[in-house]
Design an enzyme around this catalytic site. Structure first.
Site, mmCIF file in Angstrom:
data_model
loop_
_atom_site.group_PDB
_atom_site.id
_atom_site.type_symbol
_atom_site.label_atom_id
_atom_site.label_comp_id
_atom_site.label_asym_id
_atom_site.label_seq_id
_atom_site.Cartn_x
_atom_site.Cartn_y
_atom_site.Cartn_z
ATOM 1 N N GLY A 72 -6.016 -4.042 -7.780
ATOM 2 C CA GLY A 72 -7.193 -3.245 -7.432
ATOM 3 C C GLY A 72 -6.805 -1.860 -6.948
ATOM 4 C CG ASP A 97 -5.019 -7.431 2.287
ATOM 5 O OD1 ASP A 97 -6.121 -7.645 1.735
ATOM 6 O OD2 ASP A 97 -4.382 -6.376 2.124
ATOM 7 C CB SER A 135 -12.639 0.640 0.247
ATOM 8 O OG SER A 135 -11.663 0.767 -0.763
ATOM 9 N NE ARG A 139 -7.364 -12.657 -1.218
ATOM 10 C CZ ARG A 139 -6.629 -11.553 -1.130
ATOM 11 N NH1 ARG A 139 -6.809 -10.713 -0.118
ATOM 12 N NH2 ARG A 139 -5.719 -11.281 -2.041
ATOM 13 N NE ARG A 168 -10.556 -7.079 -6.534
ATOM 14 C CZ ARG A 168 -9.475 -6.705 -5.846
ATOM 15 N NH1 ARG A 168 -8.284 -6.850 -6.387
ATOM 16 N NH2 ARG A 168 -9.597 -6.192 -4.643
ATOM 17 C CD GLN A 201 -8.047 -1.212 -3.272
ATOM 18 O OE1 GLN A 201 -9.091 -1.363 -3.894
ATOM 19 N NE2 GLN A 201 -7.165 -2.187 -3.127
ATOM 20 C CB SER A 223 -0.899 0.024 1.241
ATOM 21 O OG SER A 223 -1.784 -1.058 1.215
ATOM 22 C CE LYS A 228 -10.034 -7.076 0.092
ATOM 23 N NZ LYS A 228 -9.608 -5.689 -0.075
#
Ligand code: S3P
Length: 424
Positions: A91, A311, A163, A342, A119, A165, A20, A338
């Site tokens: 992503g 994660d 999120s 997952r 996604r 992101q 990140s 993801k």
């Protein structure tokens, strides 16, 4: 890749730079005035995708002995890309680029691999559209993403998904808007952007449940030292708890409180976890030592903890199989979108190894301890599934075969070399 049961596990290691932080260092450096040096940048496929996208917009990177230098173009200096921008499997690259590109004076098109093209992208395009962005998604949801850059206006927006992101995309778009952009609601995800932007000279207001940024702030270049990635370290910490007599020390990882949920859960499960902080700004960084001399017990991971260990959940599910009693992971529906689903990928592989478990929309529950038997593992080309089940293999009876082990290069290219060293 074939992995046998380990008779020992341990040692001292470092892990590659945080994924990140690496993406952000390149992107912020690219739109700064001046030259930023990034040390310990993660050399992985995902970060390469970000760098390639920036290069296509005219950003120059130079390797030197200590790292990578980013020759910044300034806030309005990016050039129109001659071709589409390929985000690969990443992503973070795609969603953060959406925010960066929405307010540029040119059009662009973002594409990704098969997994990334499945996604959800609306979580980023929707708030950006409310800023006036012109973004078109395939089937209203997916990549390819077509962006017609234009001057944006500021918004006061309630984040629905925690999120980082999306948060980062909106903060970047806020720089290209016309006033103050305010974010409320689910702002508690990893806060690398909020910590790093002030080092590039950007003023940002933070208070619980609220974040705001003023438009038109020029970034000035700075040096970034990328800490080790705690999500990569998690595999070694987990292995140290699983293999009898195991213990490991991982040096130089980010101990940013928005990333250390896994350490808290390990403690609750009965592991011995020691943290030693050596750097505090912009992120706490330090050494972590983990062992589990008296075994593990089950725990409940609550929805509010999930963003701080999202994660790490695949490897946590592996740990749960060897913990006494019930472990339940709640409120983790984000795992379904993801690199692969997952929850499903963990369930398929644990079942293949002989483990009984329950899955539900937002998580899973495992009753331990259960015997793991070697089985063919399906990674679904997801790096974290490959690494989580390589750790499971260390305590499974027999030899486990991992398909497509090369997918670890997304976040941890020398994962298997380090694994080999730590089991020796
Ligand atoms: C990331 C945020 C998280 C995380 C991903 C990296 C980032 O995703 O799972 O690996 O760098 O901002 P979300 O933003 O979707 O929660």
């Amino acid at each position: 890749m074939r992995i046998s049961r380990a008779s020992r596990f341990g040692g001292v290691t470092r892990v590659p730079g945080d994924k990140s932080v690496s993406h952000r260092a390149l992107i912020f450096g690219a739109i700064s005035r001046g030259e930023s040096r990034v040390t310990n940048l993660l050399a992985s496929a995902d970060v390469r995708s970000t760098r390639d996208c920036l290069e296509r917009m005219g950003v120059v990177f130079r390797e030197d002995r200590d790292g990578v230098r980013v020759i910044g173009k300034g806030l309005r200096g990016l050039g129109a890309p001659a071709r589409e921008l390929d985000c690969g499997n990443s992503g973070t690259t795609m969603r953060v680029m959406m925010g960066l590109l929405a307010g540029q004076a040119f059009s662009s098109r973002l594409v990704g691999d098969e997994s990334l093209s499945r996604r959800p992208m609306r979580r980023a395009s929707e708030p950006l559209r409310s800023m006036g962005a012109e973004i078109t998604l395939a089937k209203e949801q997916f990549a390819p993403v077509q962006i017609h850059g234009k001057r944006l206006h500021s918004i006061d927006y309630e984040l629905k998904v925690a999120s980082a992101q999306v948060k980062t995309a909106l903060l970047l778009a806020g720089l290209y808007a016309d006033g103050e952009t305010v974010l409320r609601g689910a702002v508690g995800s990893r806060d690398h952007t909020e910590r790093m932007l002030p080092f590039f000279g950007v003023e940002l207001e933070k208070s619980p449940g609220r974040l705001s940024i003023r438009a038109d702030q020029e970034l000035s270049a700075t040096d970034v030292v990328v800490p080790g990635d705690p999500s990569s370290a998690a595999f070694w910490l987990a292995a140290a708890c699983l293999v009898p007599g195991g213990s490991v020390e991982v040096e130089g990882i980010s101990l940013n409180p928005t990333r250390t949920g896994f350490l808290e859960v390990l403690r609750r499960m009965g592991a011995r976890v020691e943290e030693q902080v050596s750097v505090r700004e912009p992120e706490p960084v330090g050494t972590v030592r983990v062992s589990a001399p008296s075994g593990l017990r089950g725990t409940v991971v609550r929805p509010e903890e999930v963003p701080s260990l999202i994660d790490e959940i695949p490897v946590l599910a592996v740990l749960a199989t060897q913990a006494e009693g019930r472990t339940e992971i709640q409120g983790a529906e984000e795992l379904r979108v993801k690199e692969t689903d997952r929850i499903e990928a963990v369930a398929v592989n644990l079942r293949a190894m002989g483990v009984g478990l329950e899955t539900f929309e937002g998580g899973l529950a495992v009753h331990g301890r259960q015997l793991l038997r070697a089985a063919p593992i399906r990674t679904f080309l997801d790096h974290r599934i490959a690494m989580a089940f390589s750790v499971a293999a260390l305590v499974a009876e027999g030899v486990t075969e991992i398909d497509h082990p090369e997918c670890v290069s997304i976040s941890y290219p020398d994962f298997f070399e380090t694994l080999e060293r730590l089991v020796r």
